[in-house]
Each structure stands twice: as structure tokens, then as C-alpha cells.
Write an enzyme that holds these catalytic residues in place. Structure first.
Site, PDB file in Angstrom:
ATOM      1  N   THR A 153       0.814  -1.212   0.000  1.00 52.37           N
ATOM      2  CA  THR A 153       0.000   0.000   0.000  1.00 52.37           C
ATOM      3  C   THR A 153       0.853   1.271   0.000  1.00 52.37           C
ATOM      4  O   THR A 153       0.533   2.244  -0.686  1.00 52.37           O
ATOM      5  CB  THR A 153      -0.910   0.008   1.247  1.00 52.37           C
ATOM      6  OG1 THR A 153      -1.603  -1.232   1.287  1.00 52.37           O
ATOM      7  CG2 THR A 153      -1.902   1.135   1.210  1.00 52.37           C
TER       8      THR A 153
ATOM      9  N   GLY B 100      -6.599  -7.922   4.519  1.00 49.60           N
ATOM     10  CA  GLY B 100      -6.114  -7.379   3.249  1.00 49.60           C
ATOM     11  C   GLY B 100      -4.602  -7.267   3.171  1.00 49.60           C
ATOM     12  O   GLY B 100      -4.057  -7.011   2.099  1.00 49.60           O
ATOM     13  N   LEU B 101      -3.915  -7.437   4.289  1.00 50.96           N
ATOM     14  CA  LEU B 101      -2.461  -7.530   4.344  1.00 50.96           C
ATOM     15  C   LEU B 101      -1.729  -6.344   3.713  1.00 50.96           C
ATOM     16  O   LEU B 101      -0.591  -6.479   3.298  1.00 50.96           O
ATOM     17  CB  LEU B 101      -1.980  -8.830   3.658  1.00 50.96           C
ATOM     18  CG  LEU B 101      -2.658 -10.132   4.092  1.00 50.96           C
ATOM     19  CD1 LEU B 101      -2.075 -11.297   3.301  1.00 50.96           C
ATOM     20  CD2 LEU B 101      -2.490 -10.383   5.576  1.00 50.96           C
ATOM     21  N   CYS B 102      -2.349  -5.195   3.656  1.00 54.16           N
ATOM     22  CA  CYS B 102      -1.679  -4.016   3.090  1.00 54.16           C
ATOM     23  C   CYS B 102      -1.144  -4.290   1.698  1.00 54.16           C
ATOM     24  O   CYS B 102      -0.078  -3.807   1.324  1.00 54.16           O
ATOM     25  CB  CYS B 102      -0.517  -3.554   3.973  1.00 54.16           C
ATOM     26  SG  CYS B 102      -1.009  -2.334   5.160  1.00 54.16           S
ATOM     27  N   ASN B 103      -1.840  -5.095   0.951  1.00 57.03           N
ATOM     28  CA  ASN B 103      -1.384  -5.372  -0.420  1.00 57.03           C
ATOM     29  C   ASN B 103      -2.589  -5.474  -1.335  1.00 57.03           C
ATOM     30  O   ASN B 103      -2.959  -6.555  -1.788  1.00 57.03           O
ATOM     31  CB  ASN B 103      -0.555  -6.660  -0.428  1.00 57.03           C
ATOM     32  CG  ASN B 103       0.236  -6.803  -1.707  1.00 57.03           C
ATOM     33  OD1 ASN B 103      -0.333  -6.747  -2.793  1.00 57.03           O
ATOM     34  ND2 ASN B 103       1.530  -6.964  -1.598  1.00 57.03           N
TER      35      ASN B 103
END
Ligand code: PLP
Length: 830
Positions: A126, A388-391
């Protein structure tokens, strides 16, 4: 393969870990991609250092200050050595974290007068993606092949700077991306094209070699806490040859400027020496930088090198991957769906890091909620990461989520980290397990055993309820089938025919996209209807799932009055599209006398499209999304106002009416007072019978559309003709359509709206006249049946989590007394 050396190393780590990582006692830490852990020795030596030395602010001449300056200079050098980077060619800029390093690079590009072009890889974190907001032009590369093609292309020189950014390792699934891009970009592209490598995830478990100058990125960012666990510090490594991009940097702060003149003559002289002096604004995090020295020492003592860590974690990740992907349910189906990139191989440190991202499935193929996994992991004291795992790019492409679905999920209340994580039978996030230097085989085995214990279903023992294990069979040899399915996206406007073959979602509030929008009068806020505005029949919405839009066309006479004939609206309920300040913020649209909260679109293009078409000032409005609070679905759509219960318990406002059936019999059914219900079903046989009577009187036959049915049930054309059974539906209690069950809620009361010709918007007398002669009971006229889907509580299989029906599906009706012939239906309705 001889695993002995790996196992020996693992055993050594195991032993060391008990001593150096006491915080790991009794817990299993599997979130090294979030941060790895610091060793006890590091903290102890750091506190000794702090207690025994006096460190001052570097910007002065005192001894204390000089000591700090000296230490920091040494540490910069040591950090470059860790990556084999020549201090003549590179400079380290200390930053708070990798994100701050990225922003520093972004600022430099933003300060270029001509703006800048920005390209980034889909697998970006992100923090890399956000740079696009400052770029004058940006592009997301959805695959490595796209990047390769772009590198080979001749550049049309824009005369402006460009930056291509990508992660050395995906923080989502640990995939390692090619490190050869910077060199190729440097040789193939214009001078103004720079590269930014996000090495934050990679260097936590892998060496990074900046030894060959022409292969290195211009800018490399990393998070030091992801390597050492402590200190909380990041670094930006700048290639000196590329540093001129910072010349245009406008900001200055304490530390980055030699002299500043304020008041009348505003002037300043920036520091010109080293790159870090120009970029490190304010006082450095001196104690963190000093801790970094100790961190590097302890790390080397415990692990020797990043090479060793890479070999160890690669070995563990392969075991983890193999363990998880080999798990099977009793019926042989896969338990763990691993999101591995096809180009990567577990066991190969060049293409894959020690991360496994996955979702779990039950034995029927349904997804297990991440929230469920997380709850059980907490109970077992396992630390992992879900969501969402910052991706966003990697997650969306792995999960097959289209942009409109992500927006829609967002509008429906889905946020990173909440419980509502399976929408439209798709997971909205994933589970991530990541390993680090101090992970061991035991951690891996323990995690695989955990998944086995809680999520592997052994078919013999898992009979939870008859509805979940019963074979979901299509009714065979059925006399009836679904002739057509229609939805009416905008209340009272024309219908949209579901294309044959499309599996259409059935939701608690009706068929997907049915009466999701309405038109409201600008003055009164009342929802418009064909009763007053028959020309609404000539406004024809259609659902375009590929494009993610609702497309609205004007047909017939309306084409002559309007200039614009088509307008589109995103299917997602993007909050930015709606009016919040205007009179209609959360307009209370009045629909059939009920007040319904609806949000109006603020676009003047949309408003004038409808207002001109109908000749009345109106807004397009959208009903608020379903909220899944507390697991129960409440919907504020107009047609659900009086509809409370989908399980067959008598509705408020429903009363039993006796409908004469065949000459011999009567049937008693509840009838809904509400003029709408989730789904309306009509029978082709009944319509044919009605039309025969109309034609016998010389009238004009009615089309199915005038009844605004969602489902038209007809005799299967494969069956011999002459089997029509008009008004048999009066007697139906339940319907099986494909794999889904529906309950008939009662006959639908009719008004003169059925007399509007849906092709011309002209008013007729029929079919209301004939209906009222033949279908009047108790003073009211009925045609068609209110219907609702029978939801199943235990959402386990695909067809249960995501119920769908399609044109052509077989239809099997049940009367009251045949319910017990079908075990699944019997279980559903008790
Ligand atoms: C962790 C991580 C980041 C963000 O690092 P911060 O130190 O939180 O700024 C960026 N990119 C990748 C690949 C990461 O793994």
C-alpha cells in the site's frame, strides 16, 4: 535430499531461541512479515550502552555531541556494508520506516516542475501505491510480462521524470520479484527514468547485494525492525549518481539547511554536502541509530549472516507449504487454498520468501471465514495475520475481486479486519503465516497440526445437520422450468432480463440488483412510480457486470424528447457519488407511503438525464446497502418494509384468505398486504389462460412484463403439450428451483399498473378488466405469487453461501403435504 544440515541448524536455533527470545515462551509467532523479534542480548547491551555513555544532539561541538556524530557516521557505513554497498557510490538516509523513505523519494519527484510519471507493480505494498496520488500520470503493471514489455518499448520522451517502483518481495505471499529490472530500465529507458526498490519484506530473511553498481536501483527502502526486531527505524539507500533528483526539493527543516533568513528578505542556503544531510530534517532518532549498531552485532553473533537466515527460512517455508497444501478432507477435497504465484517455487530463495498466504475451505468447497481462523488461532496462542495484508493489488488479483466488487464490499461495510469477510461467496482477505530467522520446524509442525485439528473434516464424523450433508441434486424429470428471470434495477422502470446461462445471485432481499435504485421527486422526496409516470417503462436499465456499471437507456418515445440517450452509474455504492450536503443527504424517499432512507446521486448529468426524460425534476437514488451486523441481514429496501421473516412464520400484515381452487377444493394461504415482496413469481400457464380469455373478448393480450415478475415458471417444452396447469401456483407452498428452495408467501394483489404497455408506455384496460372478472377474491384482484428464498443457517457450501438460480433451471413445486417427501426441504422448514 539430505536434510541433515538444515535440521542441525534448526536445532541450534531452537536451543538459542530458548535463551535469546524468552517472549516466545508458550506462544507461536508467525507474523515475521509484520515485524520480527529482537533478541534479549540486543536489549541488554543497548541499555548498558545507554547507561554508560552520554550522547548529545549531534548539531553542536560538545564532546557528547561529537560522540553521537561519530557513532552515527560509523553506523551508516556498517549498514551499507551489510548490503555490500560502496560508500563512494551510496548514501544512507535514516527515516522512521520504509514508508517514510518512499515518501521522501515521492517528495523529490513531486517537486519536479514538469510533474512525474509513476509506474508500480501490482504486488506493491500500500505504501508504494500511494505515491501515485502525487504523480501527473501513473500506471499499475498487472504482471511481470507487462513490465518486461514496457522496458523493451521505445520511450516517447515526455521530458519529465519517471519512477518505477516495485517490491523485492511481496509482503502478501512472499513471492520474490526479479532484481534485474533496474539494470534493464537504466539501459533501455531515458535518463529521467528512475527505479525504487521496496526491500522491506525481502531483507528480513534474505541478503541484498548492492555490489554491482549498474544493477542497483536508484533508491532502495527498507525497515530495519523487520531485520532485527529493534530499533524502530527505516533506511533509504540512495545511489549517489541519482541524487540530483533531490536538488529540486523545496522543503527544508532544522538539520538540512545552513542558513535561513526570515522576515523581510526571505532566503536560505541548503546544505550541499552529503545526501543524508540534505534529507534528514530535524534531529535524527539518535538512540535508535545507536541501537542499530548493537542490533547488527547481535544479529551477526546469533545468525552469522542473512545468507544463513535465507537458507533456514527457505527450508522451513517449503515444509510449511507442503504441509498445508497436502491437507485433505475426508472426502478428498483440498483444505488449504494457497495463493502462490505460478512463477515462484517454495524451496527456491530467488523466487519465494518464507510466507504462505491462503484461505481454508470446508469439505463442501465453501470458504472458512478469516475471522473464524483468527479466533481459534488466538485461543491456541498462535500469532498470525489475516485480512487485506496491506497489499490491495496482490490480494484482489489472488481473490479474483473486480474493482467494483471491492468498492461494493467497502460500501457494504467490509473493512480491513472486521468479521464480515465472505461476501458473494468470495473471501475478502486471506490468512498469512510468515517465518523469520528465529522460526523453527516446531512452529511449522504446530501450525499444520492446528489447521488439521480444527479445519480438516473427516466426512464420517461431521454430520452437522441434514441440510448441509444432503446431496444437493437438481430436481430431475421436472415438468416445470424457469422460462425467464428479470430484475427491475430502478423501481418502476423497465426490467432487465437475466441472460440465459447466467447464474444469478439470490439474496435475502430478492434477486441481485433488483430494485436497488429508485427515482425520487426533487420537491417531495416521494419515489416515482409508473402509476403516475407511465413513461418510466421506457427507461431501460441493464446490469453490466463486466464493466461494473448500471447502464440506463431511453427507448421508444423517450428517445425523441431527450438529447442524451444513455447514462451509466457504477454498480458499487461509492460514497463519493452521493449527496451529503444537499437537501437530500440521506433523503427519506417515500415509497408506497413508507419512508425509506435512500441516497441521491449528486451528479448533475445523472439528474438531468432522468429529469429531462420524464419531464419532472427528480433524482436517482440508491437504497442503502445490506448491513451484515450481528450476522443477520436487515435491509431497508422499499419492498422489505413490511417483510420481516423469511422462515414461514406468519408475517405481520398477512392474513389467511380462502382461494377457491379447482371446483372440488379450497386452499388456505396467508396473503401479504404489502404490495411488494422479495421476489415475484408468475406462471406462464396462468398467463396463457388469462390471455385466452382476453382474446376471446377481443382485447389485447398482456405481456409477462406488465406483472413485473422476477421469475416466470413455465411448462418444460420437452414435455408433451397439453399439460398446462393454470393457477396451480395458488396451491404451491414451496418451490425448489435448481438447488435452491423458496417459500410462497401468498398471492400478489394487483392494481391498474398492469395496464401500462411496457413497450409503448400506453395505458390499456387489459389485463386488469379480465383479471378482475376471473381472479377476484374478497374484493381484491390477484395474479402471481410473492416468493422468498429459504436461507440456510449453516453457510458451508458454495451453493449455500452464494445461492444462485438461472434461466432453464428445473422447478419443482411442493404443496403443504408433500414437504416431508424432500428431506432437505423438510429440514429447512421443520
Ligand atoms: C512492511 C512493508 C512496508 C512498510 O514498511 P513500514 O516500515 O511499515 O513503513 C512496505 N513494503 C513492504 C514490502 C513491506 O513488507
Amino acid at each position: 535430499m539430505d536434510e541433515t544440515p538444515y535440521v542441525d541448524y534448526n536445532d541450534a536455533i531452537e536451543e538459542m531461541r530458548a535463551r535469546e527470545y524468552p517472549m516466545l515462551h508458550g506462544t507461536t509467532y508467525l507474523d515475521h512479515a509484520g515485524t520480527t523479534l529482537y533478541a534479549k542480548s540486543l536489549i541488554e547491551r543497548f541499555s548498558t550502552d545507554m547507561i554508560s555513555n552520554l550522547y548529545g544532539n549531534p548539531h553542536s561541538a560538545s564532546n557528547a555531541s561529537q560522540l553521537t556524530t561519530r557513532r552515527i557516521e560509523d553506523i551508516r557505513l556498517r549498514l551499507l556494508e551489510l548490503f555490500n554497498a560502496d560508500p563512494q557510490e551510496f548514501n544512507v538516509v535514516f527515516v522512521a520506516n520504509a514508508t517514510a523513505g518512499i515518501k521522501l523519494v515521492m517528495d523529490a519527484f513531486r517537486d519536479q516542475e514538469e510533474g512525474f510519471w509513476y509506474g508500480y507493480h501490482r504486488d506493491a505494498h500500500t505504501s508504494l501505491i500511494g505515491v501515485r496520488e502525487a504523480a501527473s500520470e501513473h500506471r499499475c503493471f498487472s504482471s511481470d510480462a507487462e513490465v518486461n514489455d514496457w522496458i523493451e518499448q521505445q520511450d516517447k520522451s515526455h521530458g519529465r521524470a519517471g519512477l518505477f517502483a516495485y517490491p523485492a518481495q511481496s509482503n502478501m505471499n512472499g513471492r520474490r520479484l526479479p532484481l534485474g529490472w533496474p539494470r534493464r530500465i537504466r539501459t533501455n529507458k531515458n535518463e529521467g527514468m528512475y527505479t525504487l526498490l521496496d526491500a522491506a519484506a525481502l531483507v528480513s530473511t534474505s541478503p541484498l547485494d548492492l555490489g554491482t553498481l549498474d544493477e542497483t536501483p536508484d533508491f532502495t527502502v527498507l525497515s530495519l525492525y523487520k531485520i532485527f526486531g529493534f530499533p524502530d527505524l527505516g533506511a533509504l539507500i540512495v545511489r549517489r549518481a541519482s541524487a540530483s533528483i533531490f536538488d529540486k526539493r523545496r522543503y527544508f527543516g532544522g538539520g538540512t539547511v545552513e542558513m535561513v533568513v526570515c522576515l523581510t528578505e526571505q532566503w536560505h542556503a541548503k546544505k550541499a554536502d552529503s545526501i543524508h544531510e540534505r534529507l534528514e530534517d530535524g534531529t535524527l532518532p539518535i538512540h535508535s541509530i545507536i541501537a542499530l549498531d548493537t542490533a547488527m552485532n547481535v544479529h551477526r553473533e546469533l545468525y552469522e549472516s542473512l545468507e544463513h537466515i535465507s537458507t533456514h527460512t527457505t527450508f522451513l517455508a517449503k515444509k510449511l507449504y507442503e504441509g498445508l497444501s497436502s491437507l485433505r478432507h475426508g472426502n478428498g477435497t483440498e483444505v488449504c487454498h494457497v495463493y502462490k504465484d505460478p512463477s515462484s517455487t517454495y524451496g527456491d530463495p530467488l523466487t519465494q520468501g518464507p510466507i504462505v498466504a491462503f484461505n481454508l475451505r470446508n469439505e463442501c468447497g465453501g470458504w472458512v471465514s478469516n475471522a473464524e481462523v483468527e479466533k481459534l488461532a488466538t485461543v491456541r496462542n498462535l500469532q498470525l495475520r489475516t485480512g487485506g495484508l496491506c497489499n490491495p493489488g496482490g490480494v484482489a488479483s489472488s481473490l479474483g475481486l473486480a474493482p467494483w466488487e471491492m468498492r461494493d464490499n467497502f460500501s457494504a461495510g467490509q473493512r480491513c479486519g472486521n468479521d464480515n469477510d465472505i461476501i458473494r461467496a468470495k473471501p475478502t482477505g486471506m490468512v498469512r503465516v510468515s517465518l523469520g530467522a528465529m522460526s523453527t520446524l516446531k512452529d511449522v509442525q504446530l501450525f499444520v497440526a492446528f489447521v488439521h485439528e480444527f479445519f480438516v473434516q473427516d466426512s464420517q464424523t461431521s454430520i452437522t445437520s441434514p441440510t448441509t450433508t444432503a446431496q444437493l441434486e437438481q430436481p430431475t424429470q421436472s415438468r416445470l422450468h424457469v422460462e425467464s428471470l428479470s430484475v427491475y434495477p430502478i423501481k418502476s422502470c423497465a426490467g432487465f432480463s437475466v441472460p440465459p446461462g447466467a447464474a444469478w445471485d439470490v439474496r435475502p432481499e430478492g434477486l441481485a440488483w433488483d430494485r436497488e435504485w429508485c427515482l425520487v421527486h426533487q420537491g417531495t422526496g416521494a419515489a416515482l412510480s409508473q402509476k403516475r409516470y407511465p413513461k418510466m417503462a421506457l427507461i431501460r436499465p441493464s446490469i453490466d457486470l463486466d464493466e461494473g456499471v448500471l447502464r440506463i437507456n431511453l427507448v421508444g418515445a423517450l428517445r425523441e424528447v431527450a438529447v442524451v440517450h444513455e447514462v451509466t452509474v457504477p454498480l458499487s455504492a461509492d460514497p463519493r457519488l452521493f449527496n451529503y450536503e444537499d437537501t437530500y443527504k440521506d433523503a427519506n424517499a417515500r415509497v408506497c407511503g413508507d419512508t425509506v432512507r435512500a441516497k441521491t446521486y449528486k451528479s448533475s448529468e445523472i439528474t438531468s438525464f432522468f429529469s429531462q426524460a420524464l419531464g419532472v425534476a427528480c433524482h436517482l437514488a440508491r437504497f442503502p446497502a445490506v448491513s451484515n451486523e450481528n450476522g443477520s441481514t436487515r435491509h431497508s429496501k422499499a419492498h422489505l418494509q413490511k417483510y420481516q421473516n423469511a422462515s414461514g412464520i406468519p408475517m405481520p400484515g398477512a392474513f389467511p384468505v380462502t382461494i377457491p381452487m379447482t371446483p372440488g377444493g379450497c386452499v388456505s394461504k396467508p396473503i401479504l398486504l404489502s404490495n411488494e415482496s422479495p421476489i415475484l413469481t408468475i406462471s406462464r400457464s396462468s398467463l396463457n389462460r388469462l390471455n385466452e380469455l382476453i382474446k376471446a373478448e377481443g382485447g389485447k393480450a398482456a405481456q409477462a412484463e406488465v406483472f413485473r415478475a422476477n421469475i416466470v415458471v413455465a411448462e418444460n417444452p420437452d414435455y408433451p403439450p397439453g399439460l398446462e396447469d393454470p393457477y396451480a401456483e395458488d396451491d404451491w407452498r414451496y418451490l425448489q428451483i435448481g438447488q435452491q428452495y423458496f417459500e410462497m408467501l401468498g398471492a400478489c394483489r394487483r392494481c391498474q399498473m398492469v395496464c401500462i404497455d411496457q413497450q409503448t408506455a400506453e395505458r390499456n384496460q387489459e389485463p386488469f378488466v379480465t383479471l378482475s372478472k376471473t381472479r377476484r377474491f374478497d374484493g381484491r384482484v390477484y395474479f402471481g405469487e410473492h416468493t422468498c428464498h429459504l436461507p440456510v443457517e449453516d453457510a458451508v457450501s458454495q451453493s449455500v453461501q452464494n445461492p444462485t438460480i438461472a434461466v432453464g433451471d428445473a422447478v419443482r413445486p411442493f404443496r403443504d403435504d408433500d414437504v416431508h417427501y424432500d428431506s432437505r426441504l423438510h429440514a429447512l422448514v421443520g
